[in-house]
Motif scaffolding. Structure first.
Motif, PDB file in Angstrom:
ATOM      1  N   TYR A   1       0.828  -1.207   0.000  1.00  0.00           N
ATOM      2  CA  TYR A   1       0.000   0.000   0.000  1.00  0.00           C
ATOM      3  C   TYR A   1       0.861   1.255   0.000  1.00  0.00           C
ATOM      4  N   ASN A   2       1.863   1.308   0.861  1.00  0.00           N
ATOM      5  CA  ASN A   2       2.734   2.479   0.890  1.00  0.00           C
ATOM      6  C   ASN A   2       3.477   2.659  -0.424  1.00  0.00           C
ATOM      7  N   ALA A   3       3.934   1.553  -1.003  1.00  0.00           N
ATOM      8  CA  ALA A   3       4.663   1.647  -2.273  1.00  0.00           C
ATOM      9  C   ALA A   3       3.787   2.224  -3.376  1.00  0.00           C
ATOM     10  N   LEU A   4       2.519   1.828  -3.420  1.00  0.00           N
ATOM     11  CA  LEU A   4       1.612   2.306  -4.461  1.00  0.00           C
ATOM     12  C   LEU A   4       1.084   3.708  -4.183  1.00  0.00           C
ATOM     13  N   LEU A   5       1.054   4.118  -2.900  1.00  0.00           N
ATOM     14  CA  LEU A   5       0.487   5.414  -2.544  1.00  0.00           C
ATOM     15  C   LEU A   5       1.539   6.460  -2.200  1.00  0.00           C
ATOM     16  N   LYS A   6       2.804   6.085  -2.318  1.00  0.00           N
ATOM     17  CA  LYS A   6       3.888   7.032  -2.027  1.00  0.00           C
ATOM     18  C   LYS A   6       4.013   7.989  -3.215  1.00  0.00           C
TER      19      LYS A   6
ATOM     20  N   SER B   1      -0.405   0.569   7.491  1.00  0.00           N
ATOM     21  CA  SER B   1      -1.033   0.689   6.169  1.00  0.00           C
ATOM     22  C   SER B   1      -1.901  -0.525   5.868  1.00  0.00           C
ATOM     23  N   HIS B   2      -1.391  -1.711   6.188  1.00  0.00           N
ATOM     24  CA  HIS B   2      -2.176  -2.918   5.952  1.00  0.00           C
ATOM     25  C   HIS B   2      -3.378  -2.975   6.893  1.00  0.00           C
ATOM     26  N   ASP B   3      -3.204  -2.554   8.142  1.00  0.00           N
ATOM     27  CA  ASP B   3      -4.321  -2.555   9.086  1.00  0.00           C
ATOM     28  C   ASP B   3      -5.453  -1.650   8.594  1.00  0.00           C
ATOM     29  N   ALA B   4      -5.099  -0.478   8.038  1.00  0.00           N
ATOM     30  CA  ALA B   4      -6.113   0.486   7.593  1.00  0.00           C
ATOM     31  C   ALA B   4      -6.975  -0.091   6.478  1.00  0.00           C
ATOM     32  N   PHE B   5      -6.343  -0.715   5.488  1.00  0.00           N
ATOM     33  CA  PHE B   5      -7.106  -1.215   4.343  1.00  0.00           C
ATOM     34  C   PHE B   5      -7.762  -2.562   4.625  1.00  0.00           C
ATOM     35  N   GLN B   6      -7.158  -3.375   5.486  1.00  0.00           N
ATOM     36  CA  GLN B   6      -7.807  -4.624   5.875  1.00  0.00           C
ATOM     37  C   GLN B   6      -9.038  -4.352   6.725  1.00  0.00           C
ATOM     38  N   SER B   7      -9.005  -3.258   7.487  1.00  0.00           N
ATOM     39  CA  SER B   7     -10.184  -2.838   8.245  1.00  0.00           C
ATOM     40  C   SER B   7     -11.304  -2.406   7.303  1.00  0.00           C
ATOM     41  N   ALA B   8     -10.948  -1.623   6.280  1.00  0.00           N
ATOM     42  CA  ALA B   8     -11.946  -1.108   5.339  1.00  0.00           C
ATOM     43  C   ALA B   8     -12.530  -2.217   4.474  1.00  0.00           C
ATOM     44  N   PHE B   9     -11.685  -3.197   4.090  1.00  0.00           N
ATOM     45  CA  PHE B   9     -12.113  -4.274   3.185  1.00  0.00           C
ATOM     46  C   PHE B   9     -11.951  -5.634   3.880  1.00  0.00           C
ATOM     47  N   PRO B  10     -12.838  -5.967   4.814  1.00  0.00           N
ATOM     48  CA  PRO B  10     -12.664  -7.208   5.593  1.00  0.00           C
ATOM     49  C   PRO B  10     -12.690  -8.479   4.748  1.00  0.00           C
ATOM     50  N   ARG B  11     -13.322  -8.433   3.569  1.00  0.00           N
ATOM     51  CA  ARG B  11     -13.320  -9.612   2.689  1.00  0.00           C
ATOM     52  C   ARG B  11     -12.134  -9.617   1.734  1.00  0.00           C
TER      53      ARG B  11
ATOM     54  N   LYS C   1      -3.794  -4.349 -18.583  1.00  0.00           N
ATOM     55  CA  LYS C   1      -4.738  -3.502 -17.858  1.00  0.00           C
ATOM     56  C   LYS C   1      -5.308  -4.315 -16.711  1.00  0.00           C
ATOM     57  N   PHE C   2      -5.548  -3.675 -15.553  1.00  0.00           N
ATOM     58  CA  PHE C   2      -6.044  -4.407 -14.387  1.00  0.00           C
ATOM     59  C   PHE C   2      -7.186  -3.661 -13.700  1.00  0.00           C
ATOM     60  N   ARG C   3      -7.872  -4.409 -12.852  1.00  0.00           N
ATOM     61  CA  ARG C   3      -8.951  -3.879 -12.000  1.00  0.00           C
ATOM     62  C   ARG C   3      -8.718  -4.363 -10.579  1.00  0.00           C
ATOM     63  N   HIS C   4      -8.897  -3.454  -9.602  1.00  0.00           N
ATOM     64  CA  HIS C   4      -8.724  -3.756  -8.180  1.00  0.00           C
ATOM     65  C   HIS C   4     -10.025  -3.350  -7.483  1.00  0.00           C
ATOM     66  N   TRP C   5     -10.638  -4.237  -6.666  1.00  0.00           N
ATOM     67  CA  TRP C   5     -11.913  -3.882  -6.056  1.00  0.00           C
ATOM     68  C   TRP C   5     -12.135  -4.602  -4.732  1.00  0.00           C
ATOM     69  N   GLY C   6     -13.003  -3.999  -3.936  1.00  0.00           N
ATOM     70  CA  GLY C   6     -13.423  -4.597  -2.674  1.00  0.00           C
ATOM     71  C   GLY C   6     -14.680  -3.891  -2.202  1.00  0.00           C
ATOM     72  N   TYR C   7     -15.257  -4.369  -1.090  1.00  0.00           N
ATOM     73  CA  TYR C   7     -16.463  -3.763  -0.534  1.00  0.00           C
ATOM     74  C   TYR C   7     -16.121  -3.065   0.779  1.00  0.00           C
ATOM     75  N   PHE C   8     -16.482  -1.789   0.841  1.00  0.00           N
ATOM     76  CA  PHE C   8     -16.161  -0.929   1.974  1.00  0.00           C
ATOM     77  C   PHE C   8     -17.115  -1.270   3.121  1.00  0.00           C
ATOM     78  N   GLU C   9     -16.792  -2.347   3.847  1.00  0.00           N
ATOM     79  CA  GLU C   9     -17.674  -2.900   4.868  1.00  0.00           C
ATOM     80  C   GLU C   9     -17.130  -2.748   6.287  1.00  0.00           C
ATOM     81  N   GLY C  10     -15.979  -2.095   6.424  1.00  0.00           N
ATOM     82  CA  GLY C  10     -15.411  -1.820   7.738  1.00  0.00           C
ATOM     83  C   GLY C  10     -14.918  -0.386   7.754  1.00  0.00           C
ATOM     84  N   PRO C  11     -14.626   0.174   8.923  1.00  0.00           N
ATOM     85  CA  PRO C  11     -14.212   1.579   8.992  1.00  0.00           C
ATOM     86  C   PRO C  11     -12.865   1.823   8.324  1.00  0.00           C
ATOM     87  N   TYR C  12     -12.756   2.985   7.672  1.00  0.00           N
ATOM     88  CA  TYR C  12     -11.461   3.435   7.161  1.00  0.00           C
ATOM     89  C   TYR C  12     -11.073   4.688   7.940  1.00  0.00           C
ATOM     90  N   LYS C  13     -10.134   4.554   8.849  1.00  0.00           N
ATOM     91  CA  LYS C  13      -9.704   5.638   9.726  1.00  0.00           C
ATOM     92  C   LYS C  13     -10.939   6.254  10.383  1.00  0.00           C
TER      93      LYS C  13
END
Length: 255
Positions: free
Chosen positions: A115-120, A141-151, A170-182
């Motif tokens: 996450y840090n590498a991609l968002l730096k 960084s991993h805790d923040a996004f694992q919290s937001a995307f529990p699945r 070309k790629f697609r990245h997705w998840g469901y925002f089912e937990g708190p993000y910060k």
């Protein structure tokens, strides 16, 4: 006896991961240093991937090979602690380039985390209360996004434009925002973004260079929709539609 059955079940799940075949070889390898004590299990995110993917590539196709190679690389990056244990990259040559900025070595990426590498990158100042790669550790960084995307946060190849030794896709990245993000409450909605990648590989298909182009604003637009907690009312607000635009975003969406 119960522990033995549980261990067998875990070993079966690890060995049976059809998207990360190197786990089958490594499940019993005691010399590998795993970040969480042992090889990971991807049941939840594999289910999310299979339910939400837009492409199902033929077995043995280039698209399947690229997709599984990236999944295996991400697995190693998130779960191994020593670069010498990586099977998917050429450790001495590896470089990661994100949105055209200076490349990161394998050791730098391993220290920062995916996450840090991609968002730096140069996010506008108003976004930094919500994510500042300079202040986040690998773990936070991993805790923040694992919290937001529990699945989990699934990843798929949409198209492959050229074969090895230089693979463009070309790629697609997705998840469901089912937990708190910060300080933002979950919405339950899908959050996704698209991007372009270029892999330079050696004769053994180990990656020497990766270039990734994507718009981080697509990710944060979804995460900042959630209702904010009252105790952070003094924090500067952000319009999630006022996103940072990477010059290749339009190409990634329409390519």
């Amino acid at each position: 006896m119960e522990n033995e059955e549980q261990n067998k079940d875990i070993a079966t799940k690890i060995a049976g991961d059809k998207y990360r075949s190197i786990l089958t070889e490594e499940a019993e390898n005691k010399d590998i240093h795993w970040r969480h004590g042992g090889p990971p299990i991807f049941d939840a995110v594999n289910k999310l991937f299979e339910e939400g993917r837009t492409k199902e590539w033929p077995k043995g196709s280039l698209e399947e090979a690229v997709q599984n190679a990236i999944k295996s690389w991400e697995m190693e990056l998130s779960h191994k602690t020593h670069l010498r244990d990586f099977k998917t990259i050429s450790p001495d040559k590896f470089k990661l380039f994100v949105n055209g900025r200076e490349g990161l070595t394998g050791e730098e990426v391993l220290k920062l985390g995916s996450y840090n590498a991609l968002l730096k990158t140069s996010l506008p100042e108003e976004y930094q209360p919500y994510y500042n790669a300079e202040e986040e550790s690998f773990e936070s960084s991993h805790d923040a996004f694992q919290s937001a995307f529990p699945r989990g946060f699934a990843w798929e190849v949409i198209s492959v434009y050229s074969g090895p030794p230089v693979i463009a896709f070309k790629f697609r990245h997705w998840g469901y925002f089912e937990g708190p993000y910060k300080d933002h409450a979950p919405t339950g909605e899908m959050v996704q973004f698209f991007g372009l990648g270029i892999l330079k590989v050696d004769e053994s298909m180990r990656v020497e260079e990766v270039e990734i182009y994507y718009d981080p604003g697509e990710l944060f637009a979804g995460l900042l929709k959630g209702t904010r907690h009252q105790d952070t009312a003094g924090t500067k607000s952000v319009d999630p539609k006022n996103t940072l635009k990477c010059p290749l975003t339009k190409m990634a969406k329409n390519g």
